[in-house]
Design a protein around this motif. Structure first.
Motif, PDB file in Angstrom:
ATOM      1  N   ASP A 195      18.429   6.915   5.351  1.00  0.00           N
ATOM      2  CA  ASP A 195      17.580   6.492   6.464  1.00  0.00           C
ATOM      3  C   ASP A 195      16.116   6.858   6.227  1.00  0.00           C
ATOM      4  N   LYS A 196      15.876   8.013   5.622  1.00  0.00           N
ATOM      5  CA  LYS A 196      14.494   8.430   5.329  1.00  0.00           C
ATOM      6  C   LYS A 196      13.889   7.559   4.225  1.00  0.00           C
ATOM      7  N   LEU A 197      14.678   7.222   3.212  1.00  0.00           N
ATOM      8  CA  LEU A 197      14.185   6.344   2.157  1.00  0.00           C
ATOM      9  C   LEU A 197      13.863   4.956   2.709  1.00  0.00           C
ATOM     10  N   LEU A 198      14.728   4.446   3.586  1.00  0.00           N
ATOM     11  CA  LEU A 198      14.463   3.140   4.196  1.00  0.00           C
ATOM     12  C   LEU A 198      13.222   3.183   5.081  1.00  0.00           C
ATOM     13  N   THR A 199      13.037   4.290   5.797  1.00  0.00           N
ATOM     14  CA  THR A 199      11.834   4.439   6.622  1.00  0.00           C
ATOM     15  C   THR A 199      10.588   4.455   5.760  1.00  0.00           C
ATOM     16  N   LEU A 200      10.642   5.187   4.649  1.00  0.00           N
ATOM     17  CA  LEU A 200       9.506   5.236   3.729  1.00  0.00           C
ATOM     18  C   LEU A 200       9.230   3.862   3.136  1.00  0.00           C
ATOM     19  N   LEU A 201      10.291   3.133   2.778  1.00  0.00           N
ATOM     20  CA  LEU A 201      10.132   1.779   2.251  1.00  0.00           C
ATOM     21  C   LEU A 201       9.527   0.855   3.308  1.00  0.00           C
ATOM     22  N   ALA A 202       9.945   1.006   4.561  1.00  0.00           N
ATOM     23  CA  ALA A 202       9.411   0.175   5.642  1.00  0.00           C
ATOM     24  C   ALA A 202       7.930   0.459   5.881  1.00  0.00           C
ATOM     25  N   ILE A 203       7.541   1.735   5.834  1.00  0.00           N
ATOM     26  CA  ILE A 203       6.126   2.083   6.000  1.00  0.00           C
ATOM     27  C   ILE A 203       5.294   1.465   4.881  1.00  0.00           C
ATOM     28  N   ASN A 204       5.801   1.557   3.660  1.00  0.00           N
ATOM     29  CA  ASN A 204       5.091   0.958   2.522  1.00  0.00           C
ATOM     30  C   ASN A 204       4.923  -0.547   2.705  1.00  0.00           C
ATOM     31  N   ALA A 205       5.999  -1.209   3.142  1.00  0.00           N
ATOM     32  CA  ALA A 205       5.940  -2.660   3.333  1.00  0.00           C
ATOM     33  C   ALA A 205       4.946  -3.032   4.427  1.00  0.00           C
ATOM     34  N   ILE A 206       4.933  -2.272   5.516  1.00  0.00           N
ATOM     35  CA  ILE A 206       4.005  -2.563   6.618  1.00  0.00           C
ATOM     36  C   ILE A 206       2.565  -2.411   6.162  1.00  0.00           C
ATOM     37  N   VAL A 207       2.289  -1.332   5.439  1.00  0.00           N
ATOM     38  CA  VAL A 207       0.915  -1.101   4.963  1.00  0.00           C
ATOM     39  C   VAL A 207       0.489  -2.187   3.983  1.00  0.00           C
ATOM     40  N   ALA A 208       1.378  -2.547   3.040  1.00  0.00           N
ATOM     41  CA  ALA A 208       1.044  -3.559   2.045  1.00  0.00           C
ATOM     42  C   ALA A 208       0.827  -4.930   2.693  1.00  0.00           C
ATOM     43  N   VAL A 209       1.704  -5.310   3.614  1.00  0.00           N
ATOM     44  CA  VAL A 209       1.557  -6.605   4.292  1.00  0.00           C
ATOM     45  C   VAL A 209       0.295  -6.633   5.147  1.00  0.00           C
ATOM     46  N   THR A 210       0.003  -5.523   5.816  1.00  0.00           N
ATOM     47  CA  THR A 210      -1.222  -5.441   6.620  1.00  0.00           C
ATOM     48  C   THR A 210      -2.457  -5.615   5.747  1.00  0.00           C
ATOM     49  N   ALA A 211      -2.455  -4.949   4.589  1.00  0.00           N
ATOM     50  CA  ALA A 211      -3.585  -5.094   3.670  1.00  0.00           C
ATOM     51  C   ALA A 211      -3.701  -6.538   3.179  1.00  0.00           C
ATOM     52  N   TYR A 212      -2.574  -7.171   2.881  1.00  0.00           N
ATOM     53  CA  TYR A 212      -2.581  -8.546   2.390  1.00  0.00           C
ATOM     54  C   TYR A 212      -3.130  -9.516   3.442  1.00  0.00           C
ATOM     55  N   ILE A 213      -2.799  -9.264   4.718  1.00  0.00           N
ATOM     56  CA  ILE A 213      -3.230 -10.174   5.791  1.00  0.00           C
ATOM     57  C   ILE A 213      -4.687  -9.941   6.183  1.00  0.00           C
ATOM     58  N   LEU A 214      -5.088  -8.678   6.268  1.00  0.00           N
ATOM     59  CA  LEU A 214      -6.402  -8.354   6.813  1.00  0.00           C
ATOM     60  C   LEU A 214      -7.517  -8.360   5.770  1.00  0.00           C
ATOM     61  N   PHE A 215      -7.181  -8.120   4.503  1.00  0.00           N
ATOM     62  CA  PHE A 215      -8.237  -8.013   3.498  1.00  0.00           C
ATOM     63  C   PHE A 215      -9.075  -9.283   3.348  1.00  0.00           C
ATOM     64  N   PRO A 216      -8.495 -10.505   3.414  1.00  0.00           N
ATOM     65  CA  PRO A 216      -9.349 -11.700   3.306  1.00  0.00           C
ATOM     66  C   PRO A 216     -10.464 -11.741   4.344  1.00  0.00           C
ATOM     67  N   TYR A 217     -10.209 -11.295   5.564  1.00  0.00           N
ATOM     68  CA  TYR A 217     -11.258 -11.278   6.592  1.00  0.00           C
ATOM     69  C   TYR A 217     -12.346 -10.255   6.246  1.00  0.00           C
ATOM     70  N   LEU A 218     -11.926  -9.104   5.715  1.00  0.00           N
ATOM     71  CA  LEU A 218     -12.897  -8.095   5.280  1.00  0.00           C
ATOM     72  C   LEU A 218     -13.706  -8.593   4.089  1.00  0.00           C
ATOM     73  N   TRP A 219     -13.036  -9.296   3.183  1.00  0.00           N
ATOM     74  CA  TRP A 219     -13.683  -9.770   1.955  1.00  0.00           C
ATOM     75  C   TRP A 219     -14.756 -10.808   2.255  1.00  0.00           C
ATOM     76  N   ARG A 220     -14.531 -11.641   3.247  1.00  0.00           N
ATOM     77  CA  ARG A 220     -15.503 -12.687   3.577  1.00  0.00           C
ATOM     78  C   ARG A 220     -16.799 -12.107   4.148  1.00  0.00           C
ATOM     79  N   SER A 221     -16.709 -10.890   4.722  1.00  0.00           N
ATOM     80  CA  SER A 221     -17.914 -10.291   5.293  1.00  0.00           C
ATOM     81  C   SER A 221     -18.866  -9.807   4.216  1.00  0.00           C
TER      82      SER A 221
END
Length: 221
Positions: A195-221
């Motif tokens: 359960d702890k490994l899955l939680t760690l994997l989920a946190i990693n996925a959330i952070v990576a997906v967030t960076a993938y979605i939000l970075f284009p808006y930051l990059w355009r600035s």
């Protein structure tokens, strides 16, 4: 986009190979931190406790990762960023940065583990779980710090901003990694840590997906 990611990763590796002082400085930091720990916490007499070994290891890896990843976007001057803007998509840039920083952090983590094992001893009973946790921790650290480095590079006082923004995300990753590695050191069954490994994997996925979605808006600035 895969070709762009591959080219950008090769570019990062080439620059690091040419500038060796950055990587050498970080490696020196890891080795010296472990050696100072050996001299200062009583490890020389062989009386370092397992929880202390575990906590010190992850603290050293965390600060090594911060020093390694902090330069991701901060070192890129405005002209080079404009050049990247014209030849590559923002998604390719952030993915290549995360992959490269994950490889760099993983090298530092494995080096730290090797130095810890030689100088302070190796109390880990389950090597497989510990190494898997090491990989997940390296991915989490690099994804979080890469995203925050991109945000901080747009501000004037980027070092302070990076520390403030990364703290809330880094702490859950660090605490989860410490708990899993403690289970690996004690040799507990994998079912206890799934359960702890899955939680760690989920946190990693959330952070990576967030960076993938939000970075284009930051990059355009």
């Amino acid at each position: 986009m895969l070709q762009q990611i591959r080219t950008l990763i090769i570019k990062e590796l080439t620059l690091e190979w040419r500038q060796k002082y950055a990587l050498n400085g970080i490696l020196l930091y890891v080795v010296s931190a472990v050696f100072i720990t050996y001299l200062s916490v009583g490890a020389k007499q062989g009386n370092i406790a397992v929880p202390t070994w575990n906590a010190l290891y992850w603290i050293i890896i965390l600060f090594s990762a911060v020093n390694a990843v902090a330069k991701s976007f901060v070192q890129e001057h405005q002209g080079r960023q404009l050049y990247y803007y014209m030849i590559a998509s923002p998604e390719a840039i952030i993915i290549s940065k995360i992959i490269y920083n994950t490889l760099l952090t993983l090298v530092l983590a494995l080096l730290g583990y090797l130095v810890f094992s030689i100088i302070l001893g190796n109390p880990v009973a389950d090597q497989g779980m510990f190494l898997l946790n090491l990989v997940l921790g390296a991915v989490g650290f690099s994804a979080c710090l890469t995203m925050v480095s991109g945000i901080a590079s747009k501000a004037s006082n980027n070092a302070t901003l990076m520390a403030i923004l990364s703290f809330p995300v880094i702490i859950p990753i660090l605490l989860m990694a410490i708990r899993v590695s403690k289970n690996a050191i004690d040799g507990l069954d994998w079912s206890v840590s799934v359960d702890k490994l899955l939680t760690l994997l989920a946190i990693n996925a959330i952070v990576a997906v967030t960076a993938y979605i939000l970075f284009p808006y930051l990059w355009r600035s």
